[in-house]
Write a protein that holds these residues in place. Sequence first.
Motif, PDB file in Angstrom:
ATOM      1  N   TRP A   1       6.095   5.617   2.038  1.00 14.16           N
ATOM      2  CA  TRP A   1       7.018   4.584   1.550  1.00 14.16           C
ATOM      3  C   TRP A   1       6.429   3.779   0.399  1.00 14.16           C
ATOM      4  CZ3 TRP A   1      11.749   5.612   3.055  1.00 14.16           C
ATOM      5  CH2 TRP A   1      11.890   6.414   4.195  1.00 14.16           C
ATOM      6  N   HIS A   2       5.361   4.286  -0.242  1.00 17.59           N
ATOM      7  CA  HIS A   2       4.805   3.583  -1.423  1.00 17.59           C
ATOM      8  C   HIS A   2       3.857   4.530  -2.173  1.00 17.59           C
ATOM      9  CE1 HIS A   2       3.348  -0.319  -3.362  1.00 17.59           C
ATOM     10  NE2 HIS A   2       2.706   0.668  -3.974  1.00 17.59           N
ATOM     11  N   VAL A   3       4.350   5.066  -3.297  1.00 17.12           N
ATOM     12  CA  VAL A   3       3.589   6.080  -4.034  1.00 17.12           C
ATOM     13  C   VAL A   3       3.680   5.844  -5.538  1.00 17.12           C
ATOM     14  CG1 VAL A   3       3.607   8.531  -4.671  1.00 17.12           C
ATOM     15  CG2 VAL A   3       3.935   7.883  -2.306  1.00 17.12           C
ATOM     16  N   HIS A   4       2.561   6.012  -6.244  1.00 20.55           N
ATOM     17  CA  HIS A   4       2.564   6.068  -7.710  1.00 20.55           C
ATOM     18  C   HIS A   4       2.335   7.519  -8.107  1.00 20.55           C
ATOM     19  CE1 HIS A   4       2.154   1.644  -8.079  1.00 20.55           C
ATOM     20  NE2 HIS A   4       1.510   1.794  -6.936  1.00 20.55           N
ATOM     21  N   LEU A   5       3.327   8.113  -8.771  1.00 11.42           N
ATOM     22  CA  LEU A   5       3.160   9.513  -9.199  1.00 11.42           C
ATOM     23  C   LEU A   5       2.870   9.634 -10.682  1.00 11.42           C
ATOM     24  CD1 LEU A   5       5.811  11.588  -7.197  1.00 11.42           C
ATOM     25  CD2 LEU A   5       3.360  11.362  -6.775  1.00 11.42           C
TER      26      LEU A   5
ATOM     27  N   ILE B   1       9.082   6.030  -4.799  1.00 13.85           N
ATOM     28  CA  ILE B   1       8.344   6.189  -6.052  1.00 13.85           C
ATOM     29  C   ILE B   1       8.275   4.853  -6.784  1.00 13.85           C
ATOM     30  CG2 ILE B   1       8.228   7.477  -8.218  1.00 13.85           C
ATOM     31  CD1 ILE B   1       8.152   9.269  -5.656  1.00 13.85           C
ATOM     32  N   MET B   2       7.073   4.415  -7.049  1.00 14.46           N
ATOM     33  CA  MET B   2       6.900   3.145  -7.767  1.00 14.46           C
ATOM     34  C   MET B   2       7.319   3.301  -9.232  1.00 14.46           C
ATOM     35  SD  MET B   2       6.034   0.702  -5.886  1.00 14.46           S
ATOM     36  CE  MET B   2       6.749   1.209  -4.330  1.00 14.46           C
ATOM     37  N   PRO B   3       7.928   2.244  -9.785  1.00 15.47           N
ATOM     38  CA  PRO B   3       8.518   2.338 -11.127  1.00 15.47           C
ATOM     39  C   PRO B   3       7.615   1.793 -12.241  1.00 15.47           C
ATOM     40  CG  PRO B   3       9.274   0.347 -10.053  1.00 15.47           C
ATOM     41  CD  PRO B   3       8.273   0.981  -9.104  1.00 15.47           C
TER      42      PRO B   3
ATOM     43  N   ALA C   1      14.283  -2.083  -4.960  1.00 19.75           N
ATOM     44  CA  ALA C   1      13.743  -2.583  -6.231  1.00 19.75           C
ATOM     45  C   ALA C   1      12.384  -3.204  -5.960  1.00 19.75           C
ATOM     46  CB  ALA C   1      14.679  -3.608  -6.861  1.00 19.75           C
ATOM     47  N   LYS C   2      11.526  -3.148  -6.986  1.00 22.51           N
ATOM     48  CA  LYS C   2      10.133  -3.587  -6.819  1.00 22.51           C
ATOM     49  C   LYS C   2       9.874  -4.860  -7.609  1.00 22.51           C
ATOM     50  CE  LYS C   2       5.760  -3.390  -5.814  1.00 22.51           C
ATOM     51  NZ  LYS C   2       4.735  -2.410  -5.623  1.00 22.51           N
ATOM     52  N   LEU C   3       9.314  -5.831  -6.929  1.00 24.74           N
ATOM     53  CA  LEU C   3       8.928  -7.085  -7.577  1.00 24.74           C
ATOM     54  C   LEU C   3       7.430  -7.081  -7.845  1.00 24.74           C
ATOM     55  CD1 LEU C   3       9.647 -10.133  -8.292  1.00 24.74           C
ATOM     56  CD2 LEU C   3       8.682 -10.626  -6.060  1.00 24.74           C
TER      57      LEU C   3
ATOM     58  N   GLU D   1       4.417  -5.036   0.637  1.00 25.22           N
ATOM     59  CA  GLU D   1       3.724  -3.769   0.414  1.00 25.22           C
ATOM     60  C   GLU D   1       2.212  -3.932   0.555  1.00 25.22           C
ATOM     61  OE1 GLU D   1       5.181  -0.947   0.015  1.00 25.22           O
ATOM     62  OE2 GLU D   1       7.230  -1.426  -0.553  1.00 25.22           O
ATOM     63  N   HIS D   2       1.575  -2.843   0.931  1.00 24.57           N
ATOM     64  CA  HIS D   2       0.105  -2.776   1.062  1.00 24.57           C
ATOM     65  C   HIS D   2      -0.499  -4.076   1.571  1.00 24.57           C
ATOM     66  CE1 HIS D   2       0.735  -4.380  -2.937  1.00 24.57           C
ATOM     67  NE2 HIS D   2       0.950  -3.199  -3.482  1.00 24.57           N
ATOM     68  N   ILE D   3      -0.180  -4.417   2.810  1.00 23.32           N
ATOM     69  CA  ILE D   3      -0.695  -5.663   3.413  1.00 23.32           C
ATOM     70  C   ILE D   3      -2.220  -5.559   3.515  1.00 23.32           C
ATOM     71  CG2 ILE D   3      -0.552  -7.227   5.392  1.00 23.32           C
ATOM     72  CD1 ILE D   3       1.974  -5.832   6.221  1.00 23.32           C
TER      73      ILE D   3
ATOM     74  N   THR E   1       1.040   4.838   1.365  1.00 19.22           N
ATOM     75  CA  THR E   1      -0.346   5.118   0.970  1.00 19.22           C
ATOM     76  C   THR E   1      -0.803   4.291  -0.223  1.00 19.22           C
ATOM     77  OG1 THR E   1       0.277   6.879  -0.556  1.00 19.22           O
ATOM     78  CG2 THR E   1      -0.206   7.512   1.747  1.00 19.22           C
ATOM     79  N   ASP E   2       0.165   3.886  -1.081  1.00 24.73           N
ATOM     80  CA  ASP E   2      -0.185   3.292  -2.378  1.00 24.73           C
ATOM     81  C   ASP E   2      -1.136   4.203  -3.151  1.00 24.73           C
ATOM     82  OD1 ASP E   2      -0.059   1.510  -4.469  1.00 24.73           O
ATOM     83  OD2 ASP E   2      -1.471   0.085  -3.621  1.00 24.73           O
ATOM     84  N   THR E   3      -0.980   5.516  -2.977  1.00 25.42           N
ATOM     85  CA  THR E   3      -1.803   6.421  -3.799  1.00 25.42           C
ATOM     86  C   THR E   3      -1.513   6.120  -5.267  1.00 25.42           C
ATOM     87  OG1 THR E   3      -2.435   8.718  -4.209  1.00 25.42           O
ATOM     88  CG2 THR E   3      -0.114   8.334  -3.675  1.00 25.42           C
TER      89      THR E   3
HETATM   90 ZN    ZN Z   1       1.329   0.341  -5.474  1.00 26.43          ZN
END
Ligand code: ZN
Length: 345
Positions: free
Chosen positions: A13-17, A39-41, A99-101, A174-176, A247-249
């Motif tokens: 539920w949290h990825v940078h590609l 997918i993170m924007p 949406a991502k803040l 996200e990513h606590i 994962t916040d990969t």
């Molecule tokens: Zn991230």
Amino acid sequence: MPSTLTIRRPDDWHVHLRDGPMLAACAVHTARQFARAIIMPNLVPPVTKVAEAVAYRDRIRAAVPADLKFEPLMTCYLTDGADPAELTRGKEEGVWVAAKLYPAHATTNSAHGVTSMDRVAKGLEAMEKAGMPLLVHGEVTDPDVDLFDREAVFLDKVLFPLLKRHPGLKIVLEHITTREGVAFVEAHPDRMGGTITPHHLSYNRNAIFKGGIRPHFYCLPIAKREEHRLALRRAATSGNPAFFLGTDTAPHSTDTKECACGCAGIFNAPVAMQVYAQVFAEEGKLDNLEAFASLNGPRFYGLPANEERITLRAATLEAPETVEVPGLSKTITVFRPDTPVDWSF
Ligand code: ZN
Ligand code: DOR
């Protein structure tokens, strides 16, 4: 201890590609482990328009080998003055999932982020009406606030007022990285979810400085003290449906991490489920891994759980140290905790 563990196929539920050659190098690693990913924007320029998200989604699909079933779930990067109509339309058309803040300048590629909540209030109202969750990078950017306190201060100064001001908005912290973050999510079970990364479960801030500077342990929000890692481990393994896998990969090429001003971000996609399994095994909570990895996230987002299954094996982790980036003559260094990982995939 069981020698294998079979669970529903998980989602991330949290990825940078990223994009271009980095996307070509990274997408397969997420798609091998996960059925779907948020997918993170934070591309350059950021993904703010529905048409941009559709085009990016096509590039992601094209980068995933045809034999892997993988669904990218797209998010809108919120900027000052974010257009309510664009948010509503993208949600109605099935493009935006959330949406991502990013508070402006909080992290990598956040220069176009939000400078004050007033400037994004209209967009958030549209999201409330549309039933579109807000995903939050929860750190203040005030340089007078110590780096290690920025998440806790954000909860009081920004997130609590935001919950009050937008009573219909569902929010993911996200990513606590702190026990305060865990407690905040626990205190708002009907409104909040929280994602937890494999790396924040695996080490505390000492690891970043053990024997010298360790750039591959550097990400934002930065890892905190041991008491916070223990709170994260309790939350992730508790079975509480508010906590789920993200994962916040965040791949950066090795040279841009191993330098005088190294980038924030950890590339963990090839080892994510193995590291999560290790953590749950160490906590004696393998029975709760499926909830965290495969059930709680879909439930929060109102999506069905995956029907396929994956099997993890109790065997020493096998993963490459680096991944090549085709066409760039660069590598990306793969995350590896300092402690043993005895799960394989
Ligand atoms: Zn991230
Ligand atoms: O460490 C991080 N890297 N934290 C973020 O919030 C962004 C990410 C990135 O995009 O590299």
